[in-house]
Motif scaffolding. Structure first.
Motif, PDB file in Angstrom:
ATOM      1  N   THR A 119     -82.397 -51.967  11.774  1.00 47.84           N
ATOM      2  CA  THR A 119     -83.332 -51.666  12.850  1.00 47.84           C
ATOM      3  C   THR A 119     -82.807 -50.503  13.701  1.00 47.84           C
ATOM      4  OG1 THR A 119     -82.280 -53.151  14.458  1.00 47.84           O
ATOM      5  CG2 THR A 119     -83.901 -54.134  12.941  1.00 47.84           C
ATOM      6  N   PRO A 120     -83.643 -49.931  14.565  1.00 48.56           N
ATOM      7  CA  PRO A 120     -83.164 -48.868  15.459  1.00 48.56           C
ATOM      8  C   PRO A 120     -81.990 -49.323  16.333  1.00 48.56           C
ATOM      9  CG  PRO A 120     -85.556 -48.849  15.394  1.00 48.56           C
ATOM     10  CD  PRO A 120     -85.132 -50.070  14.621  1.00 48.56           C
ATOM     11  N   ASP A 121     -81.961 -50.585  16.721  1.00 48.17           N
ATOM     12  CA  ASP A 121     -80.827 -51.088  17.500  1.00 48.17           C
ATOM     13  C   ASP A 121     -79.524 -50.989  16.719  1.00 48.17           C
ATOM     14  OD1 ASP A 121     -82.416 -51.663  19.663  1.00 48.17           O
ATOM     15  OD2 ASP A 121     -82.611 -53.797  19.218  1.00 48.17           O
ATOM     16  N   ASP A 122     -79.606 -51.206  15.405  1.00 45.06           N
ATOM     17  CA  ASP A 122     -78.410 -51.096  14.570  1.00 45.06           C
ATOM     18  C   ASP A 122     -77.907 -49.659  14.517  1.00 45.06           C
ATOM     19  OD1 ASP A 122     -78.577 -53.834  13.914  1.00 45.06           O
ATOM     20  OD2 ASP A 122     -79.934 -53.410  12.242  1.00 45.06           O
ATOM     21  N   ILE A 153     -78.069 -47.540  16.981  1.00 45.54           N
ATOM     22  CA  ILE A 153     -77.353 -47.341  18.248  1.00 45.54           C
ATOM     23  C   ILE A 153     -75.967 -47.952  18.162  1.00 45.54           C
ATOM     24  CG2 ILE A 153     -77.342 -47.925  20.706  1.00 45.54           C
ATOM     25  CD1 ILE A 153     -80.429 -47.870  20.573  1.00 45.54           C
ATOM     26  N   LEU A 154     -75.883 -49.175  17.623  1.00 40.87           N
ATOM     27  CA  LEU A 154     -74.585 -49.835  17.476  1.00 40.87           C
ATOM     28  C   LEU A 154     -73.665 -49.041  16.564  1.00 40.87           C
ATOM     29  CD1 LEU A 154     -72.642 -52.176  17.885  1.00 40.87           C
ATOM     30  CD2 LEU A 154     -73.885 -53.441  16.098  1.00 40.87           C
ATOM     31  N   ALA A 155     -74.221 -48.510  15.475  1.00 40.78           N
ATOM     32  CA  ALA A 155     -73.410 -47.728  14.540  1.00 40.78           C
ATOM     33  C   ALA A 155     -72.819 -46.495  15.223  1.00 40.78           C
ATOM     34  CB  ALA A 155     -74.259 -47.316  13.346  1.00 40.78           C
ATOM     35  N   GLU A 156     -73.624 -45.812  16.012  1.00 41.53           N
ATOM     36  CA  GLU A 156     -73.126 -44.638  16.729  1.00 41.53           C
ATOM     37  C   GLU A 156     -72.031 -45.021  17.719  1.00 41.53           C
ATOM     38  OE1 GLU A 156     -76.430 -42.621  18.437  1.00 41.53           O
ATOM     39  OE2 GLU A 156     -77.231 -41.921  16.513  1.00 41.53           O
ATOM     40  N   LEU A 157     -72.211 -46.152  18.384  1.00 43.82           N
ATOM     41  CA  LEU A 157     -71.203 -46.614  19.341  1.00 43.82           C
ATOM     42  C   LEU A 157     -69.885 -46.954  18.631  1.00 43.82           C
ATOM     43  CD1 LEU A 157     -73.380 -48.867  21.687  1.00 43.82           C
ATOM     44  CD2 LEU A 157     -72.326 -46.671  22.252  1.00 43.82           C
ATOM     45  N   LEU A 158     -69.988 -47.569  17.464  1.00 42.78           N
ATOM     46  CA  LEU A 158     -68.773 -47.898  16.710  1.00 42.78           C
ATOM     47  C   LEU A 158     -68.028 -46.638  16.307  1.00 42.78           C
ATOM     48  CD1 LEU A 158     -70.073 -50.819  14.442  1.00 42.78           C
ATOM     49  CD2 LEU A 158     -68.271 -50.979  16.181  1.00 42.78           C
ATOM     50  N   LEU A 159     -68.771 -45.611  15.903  1.00 42.98           N
ATOM     51  CA  LEU A 159     -68.119 -44.343  15.531  1.00 42.98           C
ATOM     52  C   LEU A 159     -67.495 -43.673  16.753  1.00 42.98           C
ATOM     53  CD1 LEU A 159     -70.712 -42.908  12.996  1.00 42.98           C
ATOM     54  CD2 LEU A 159     -68.337 -43.487  12.490  1.00 42.98           C
ATOM     55  N   GLU A 160     -68.220 -43.677  17.865  1.00 43.88           N
ATOM     56  CA  GLU A 160     -67.717 -43.051  19.091  1.00 43.88           C
ATOM     57  C   GLU A 160     -66.485 -43.770  19.637  1.00 43.88           C
ATOM     58  OE1 GLU A 160     -71.029 -43.068  21.689  1.00 43.88           O
ATOM     59  OE2 GLU A 160     -72.091 -41.440  20.650  1.00 43.88           O
ATOM     60  N   SER A 161     -66.399 -45.077  19.375  1.00 43.01           N
ATOM     61  CA  SER A 161     -65.279 -45.854  19.905  1.00 43.01           C
ATOM     62  C   SER A 161     -63.972 -45.568  19.190  1.00 43.01           C
ATOM     63  CB  SER A 161     -65.590 -47.361  19.774  1.00 43.01           C
ATOM     64  OG  SER A 161     -65.514 -47.771  18.410  1.00 43.01           O
ATOM     65  N   GLY A 162     -64.061 -44.986  17.999  1.00 39.04           N
ATOM     66  CA  GLY A 162     -62.860 -44.726  17.217  1.00 39.04           C
ATOM     67  C   GLY A 162     -62.449 -45.887  16.322  1.00 39.04           C
ATOM     68  N   ARG A 163     -63.188 -46.992  16.383  1.00 39.03           N
ATOM     69  CA  ARG A 163     -62.865 -48.149  15.535  1.00 39.03           C
ATOM     70  C   ARG A 163     -63.200 -47.861  14.081  1.00 39.03           C
ATOM     71  NH1 ARG A 163     -65.402 -53.323  18.588  1.00 39.03           N
ATOM     72  NH2 ARG A 163     -65.150 -54.166  16.483  1.00 39.03           N
ATOM     73  N   ILE A 164     -64.155 -46.972  13.855  1.00 39.47           N
ATOM     74  CA  ILE A 164     -64.539 -46.590  12.497  1.00 39.47           C
ATOM     75  C   ILE A 164     -64.013 -45.191  12.233  1.00 39.47           C
ATOM     76  CG2 ILE A 164     -66.447 -46.239  10.912  1.00 39.47           C
ATOM     77  CD1 ILE A 164     -66.168 -49.116  11.886  1.00 39.47           C
ATOM     78  N   LYS A 165     -63.262 -45.061  11.170  1.00 36.50           N
ATOM     79  CA  LYS A 165     -62.680 -43.768  10.813  1.00 36.50           C
ATOM     80  C   LYS A 165     -63.396 -43.192   9.598  1.00 36.50           C
ATOM     81  CE  LYS A 165     -59.389 -44.399  13.876  1.00 36.50           C
ATOM     82  NZ  LYS A 165     -59.358 -43.622  15.140  1.00 36.50           N
ATOM     83  N   ASP A 166     -63.642 -41.900   9.607  1.00 30.86           N
ATOM     84  CA  ASP A 166     -64.197 -41.235   8.428  1.00 30.86           C
ATOM     85  C   ASP A 166     -63.196 -41.331   7.275  1.00 30.86           C
ATOM     86  OD1 ASP A 166     -66.643 -40.493   9.505  1.00 30.86           O
ATOM     87  OD2 ASP A 166     -65.849 -38.630  10.341  1.00 30.86           O
ATOM     88  N   VAL A 167     -63.729 -41.493   6.080  1.00 32.01           N
ATOM     89  CA  VAL A 167     -62.856 -41.601   4.896  1.00 32.01           C
ATOM     90  C   VAL A 167     -62.229 -40.250   4.591  1.00 32.01           C
ATOM     91  CG1 VAL A 167     -62.805 -42.138   2.463  1.00 32.01           C
ATOM     92  CG2 VAL A 167     -64.274 -43.458   3.986  1.00 32.01           C
TER      93      VAL A 167
END
Length: 232
Positions: A213-216, A218-232
């Motif tokens: 959903t669109p809410d997901d 937003i959450l995905a962008e927040l996870l990337l911005e937080s640094g918890r998710i690293k690009d491979v």
């Protein structure tokens, strides 16, 4: 030999964007490209089979192909009417030398190489495993009238994720059995359960979200911005 089957054939109607959600960008890269990155970078994966929706070939070429590094055997397969049909098309195209099949939703771009490797290692022991996380909320079972029927013990409830990983002969047998008997299921583990195999639950990650959903988004962008998710 370990095969990854990435399922990307859905229409993503709940996103209301007029395009398969997997081709939407998160921070400059398509969701599907981010998912594929993990499997191409994983030393535990020997071949990748991507199952896309009929008519999505141009979207794949325009929005994904140039952003991924195809560094191992790769097949592009057209999906079927239901997810179950798409997975069957995928496993039908894997190498005859495949011992382990890792089935993953293209809409889960934050899977990690470590979790992929762990799922393969556990599948070699148990034959059939799925990632999941313990339910945080209390779950209610309700009837058609929306009145609560039962409240199951939360300690035994897990939210299933992908990848779901299997010894090749187990998942092939499960699909052939269920197709012959008209059995439908919402995930691959359930099909395997229908044939009498036990499926081992192994702990995944709450970050391994499915973007629906669109809410997901937003959450995905927040996870990337937080640094918890690293690009491979």
């Amino acid at each position: 030999m370990n095969t990854a089957v990435i399922v990307a054939g859905g229409k993503g109607t709940r996103m209301n964007m007029g395009i398969n959600k997997l081709y939407l960008d998160i921070k400059g890269k398509a969701i599907l490209a981010r998912t594929l990155d993990v499997f191409f970078a994983s030393h535990s994966i020997d071949e990748v089979i991507l199952v896309i929706g009929q008519g999505d070939e141009e979207n794949f070429k325009e929005k994904v192909l140039n952003d991924i590094n195809i560094c191992k055997p790769f097949k592009l397969v057209t999906g079927g009417k239901e997810r179950q049909d798409s997975v069957y098309n995928g496993i039908s195209n894997m190498s005859k030398d495949s011992d382990i099949v890792v089935i993953h939703d293209g809409a889960r771009p934050f899977i990690t190489k470590n979790l992929v490797e762990e799922s393969i290692n556990q599948a070699k022991i148990y034959g059939a495993v799925t990632l999941g996380v313990p339910a945080k909320d209390t779950i209610k079972i309700v009837g058609e009238d929306r009145f609560i029927i039962n409240t199951p013990d939360r300690s035994s409830l897990w939210l299933t994720q992908t990848p779901q990983t299997f010894a090749t002969h187990i998942i092939v047998q499960a699909y052939e059995f269920c197709r012959s008997n008209g059995i439908m299921a919402t995930d691959d583990a359930m099909l395997v359960e229908k044939t009498g195999y036990r499926v081992k639950m192994i702990e995944g990650s709450y970050d391994n979200i499915k973007i629906t959903t669109p809410d997901d988004m937003i959450l995905a962008e927040l996870l990337l911005e937080s640094g918890r998710i690293k690009d491979v």
